[in-house]
Write an enzyme that holds these catalytic residues in place. Structure first.
Site, PDB file in Angstrom:
ATOM      1  N   ASN A  77       0.878  -1.179   0.000  1.00  0.00           N
ATOM      2  CA  ASN A  77       0.000   0.000   0.000  1.00  0.00           C
ATOM      3  C   ASN A  77       0.913   1.225   0.000  1.00  0.00           C
ATOM      4  O   ASN A  77       1.492   1.562   1.029  1.00  0.00           O
ATOM      5  CB  ASN A  77      -0.889  -0.030   1.251  1.00  0.00           C
ATOM      6  CG  ASN A  77      -1.745   1.229   1.369  1.00  0.00           C
ATOM      7  OD1 ASN A  77      -1.782   2.059   0.456  1.00  0.00           O
ATOM      8  ND2 ASN A  77      -2.440   1.367   2.486  1.00  0.00           N
ATOM      9  N   LYS A 121       0.118   4.225  -0.289  1.00  0.00           N
ATOM     10  CA  LYS A 121      -0.541   5.407   0.304  1.00  0.00           C
ATOM     11  C   LYS A 121      -0.298   6.619  -0.605  1.00  0.00           C
ATOM     12  O   LYS A 121      -0.268   6.454  -1.817  1.00  0.00           O
ATOM     13  CB  LYS A 121      -0.049   5.611   1.744  1.00  0.00           C
ATOM     14  CG  LYS A 121      -0.213   4.329   2.578  1.00  0.00           C
ATOM     15  CD  LYS A 121      -0.027   4.526   4.051  1.00  0.00           C
ATOM     16  CE  LYS A 121      -0.209   3.185   4.761  1.00  0.00           C
ATOM     17  NZ  LYS A 121      -0.120   3.280   6.216  1.00  0.00           N
ATOM     18  N   HIS A 145      -9.558   1.178   4.884  1.00  0.00           N
ATOM     19  CA  HIS A 145      -8.292   1.408   5.602  1.00  0.00           C
ATOM     20  C   HIS A 145      -8.541   2.373   6.764  1.00  0.00           C
ATOM     21  O   HIS A 145      -9.325   3.310   6.631  1.00  0.00           O
ATOM     22  CB  HIS A 145      -7.238   1.966   4.646  1.00  0.00           C
ATOM     23  CG  HIS A 145      -5.869   1.938   5.242  1.00  0.00           C
ATOM     24  ND1 HIS A 145      -5.450   2.865   6.167  1.00  0.00           N
ATOM     25  CD2 HIS A 145      -4.839   1.062   5.076  1.00  0.00           C
ATOM     26  CE1 HIS A 145      -4.212   2.564   6.537  1.00  0.00           C
ATOM     27  NE2 HIS A 145      -3.815   1.482   5.891  1.00  0.00           N
ATOM     28  N   GLU A 203      -6.884   4.731   7.881  1.00  0.00           N
ATOM     29  CA  GLU A 203      -6.628   6.153   7.580  1.00  0.00           C
ATOM     30  C   GLU A 203      -7.843   6.776   6.913  1.00  0.00           C
ATOM     31  O   GLU A 203      -8.150   7.950   7.137  1.00  0.00           O
ATOM     32  CB  GLU A 203      -5.364   6.275   6.706  1.00  0.00           C
ATOM     33  CG  GLU A 203      -4.114   6.045   7.541  1.00  0.00           C
ATOM     34  CD  GLU A 203      -2.933   5.452   6.785  1.00  0.00           C
ATOM     35  OE1 GLU A 203      -2.931   5.460   5.536  1.00  0.00           O
ATOM     36  OE2 GLU A 203      -2.008   4.950   7.461  1.00  0.00           O
ATOM     37  N   GLU A 250      -5.320  -4.794  10.600  1.00  0.00           N
ATOM     38  CA  GLU A 250      -4.341  -3.726  10.785  1.00  0.00           C
ATOM     39  C   GLU A 250      -4.629  -2.983  12.090  1.00  0.00           C
ATOM     40  O   GLU A 250      -5.445  -2.052  12.101  1.00  0.00           O
ATOM     41  CB  GLU A 250      -4.409  -2.740   9.623  1.00  0.00           C
ATOM     42  CG  GLU A 250      -4.082  -3.333   8.274  1.00  0.00           C
ATOM     43  CD  GLU A 250      -3.471  -2.301   7.325  1.00  0.00           C
ATOM     44  OE1 GLU A 250      -2.393  -2.572   6.793  1.00  0.00           O
ATOM     45  OE2 GLU A 250      -4.061  -1.220   7.141  1.00  0.00           O
ATOM     46  N   GLY A 288       2.530   2.514  10.824  1.00  0.00           N
ATOM     47  CA  GLY A 288       3.476   3.616  10.671  1.00  0.00           C
ATOM     48  C   GLY A 288       4.148   4.036  11.965  1.00  0.00           C
ATOM     49  O   GLY A 288       4.768   5.093  12.035  1.00  0.00           O
ATOM     50  N   SER A 348       3.513  -1.897  10.472  1.00  0.00           N
ATOM     51  CA  SER A 348       4.961  -1.962  10.709  1.00  0.00           C
ATOM     52  C   SER A 348       5.561  -3.326  10.406  1.00  0.00           C
ATOM     53  O   SER A 348       6.484  -3.773  11.090  1.00  0.00           O
ATOM     54  CB  SER A 348       5.289  -1.531  12.146  1.00  0.00           C
ATOM     55  OG  SER A 348       4.859  -0.192  12.366  1.00  0.00           O
TER      56      SER A 348
END
Ligand code: 13P
Length: 254
Positions: free
Chosen positions: A10, A12, A96, A98, A168, A174, A214
């Site tokens: 991904n 992003k 996701h 985010e 996730e 991150g 991560s």
């Protein structure tokens, strides 16, 4: 039950179209003949066409990071499933964290996208996972259950075969703070149990459940050895050829 491992990158909001092609060529040079693992690259919309061209004739697949649930119409700035299909996209990341956080996506809106993706023969990678506060308050499994059940509402058993789930944990994305293998395996096993209740064991055994957060070459071998971890959804480590190639190799070695 043997499930072919899947490693998805991904990207992003990283890489211009031309930077994406440079990375893709490096990946093809190393992984072009790798067929023991499914590899999916998910660049931003603006790089889908050029990355897709670079992938032509190779086993690596192309994924998008989002899409709109409607077929077409007055939705400024949005992209439909049909538009993605026109660029030879096969997978789409949906829900996701985010997007849940910054774009107000809800289980209901994500579910609409999952159904639209499936109706257009796109394979959804449905992302689920708890925040740090939810984990600390003991709500992890309840949150994951809600994300899975609501995200998959109305998905038929036939369609479920095309779905991929990505666990996730938000606190691991991150942050460099990876879930321990035991923490991840617990949730993956829980998701598979849930899928067994919803769709029956034969189908639940076939669905791939990816870990994301991560994941790096250093921690991947252990995570990928867990019985219910069938691959990874990779952010940071997917932006450099070396680390992404090492992750695919780690999956191939399982
Ligand atoms: P990182 O690998 O950068 O933690 O990101 C994970 C992720 O969000 C993939 O979708």
């Amino acid at each position: 039950m043997h499930r072919k491992k899947l490693i998805a990158g991904n990207w992003k909001m990283n890489k211009t179209a031309s930077d994406g092609v440079v990375l893709t060529r490096e990946l093809i040079a190393a992984l072009g003949r790798e067929t023991s693992v499914d590899v999916v690259l998910c660049p931003p919309f603006t790089a889908l066409e050029s990355v897709g061209r670079a992938l032509e004739g190779h086993a690596l697949k192309l994924g998008a990071q989002n899409m709109h649930a409607e077929k077409s119409g007055a939705f400024t700035g949005e992209i439909s499933a049909e538009m993605l299909r026109g660029l030879f996209v096969t997978h789409v990341i949906l829900g996701h964290s985010e997007r849940r956080t910054y774009n107000a996506e809800t289980d209901a809106s994500i579910n609409q996208k999952v159904l639209a993706a499936l109706a257009h023969q796109l394979k959804p990678i449905l992302c689920v996972g708890e925040t740090l506060a939810e984990r600390e308050s003991g709500a992890t499994l309840a949150v994951v259950q809600r994300h899975v059940e609501r995200g998959l509402q109305g998905v038929t058993p036939e369609q479920m075969g095309a779905c991929i789930i990505a666990y996730e944990p938000v606190w691991a994305i991150g942050t460099g703070k990876v879930a321990t293998t035991a923490q991840a395996q617990e949730v993956h096993a829980f998701i598979r149990e849930l899928l067994t209740k919803l769709y029956g064991a034969p189908l639940a055994q076939k669905v791939r459940i990816l870990y994301g957060g991560s994941m790096k070459p250093a921690n991947a071998p252990e995570l990928l050895a867990a019985p219910d971890i069938d691959g990874g959804l990779i952010g940071g480590a997917a932006l450099e050829a070396k680390s992404f190639i090492e992750l695919v190799r780690a999956a191939a070695a399982r």
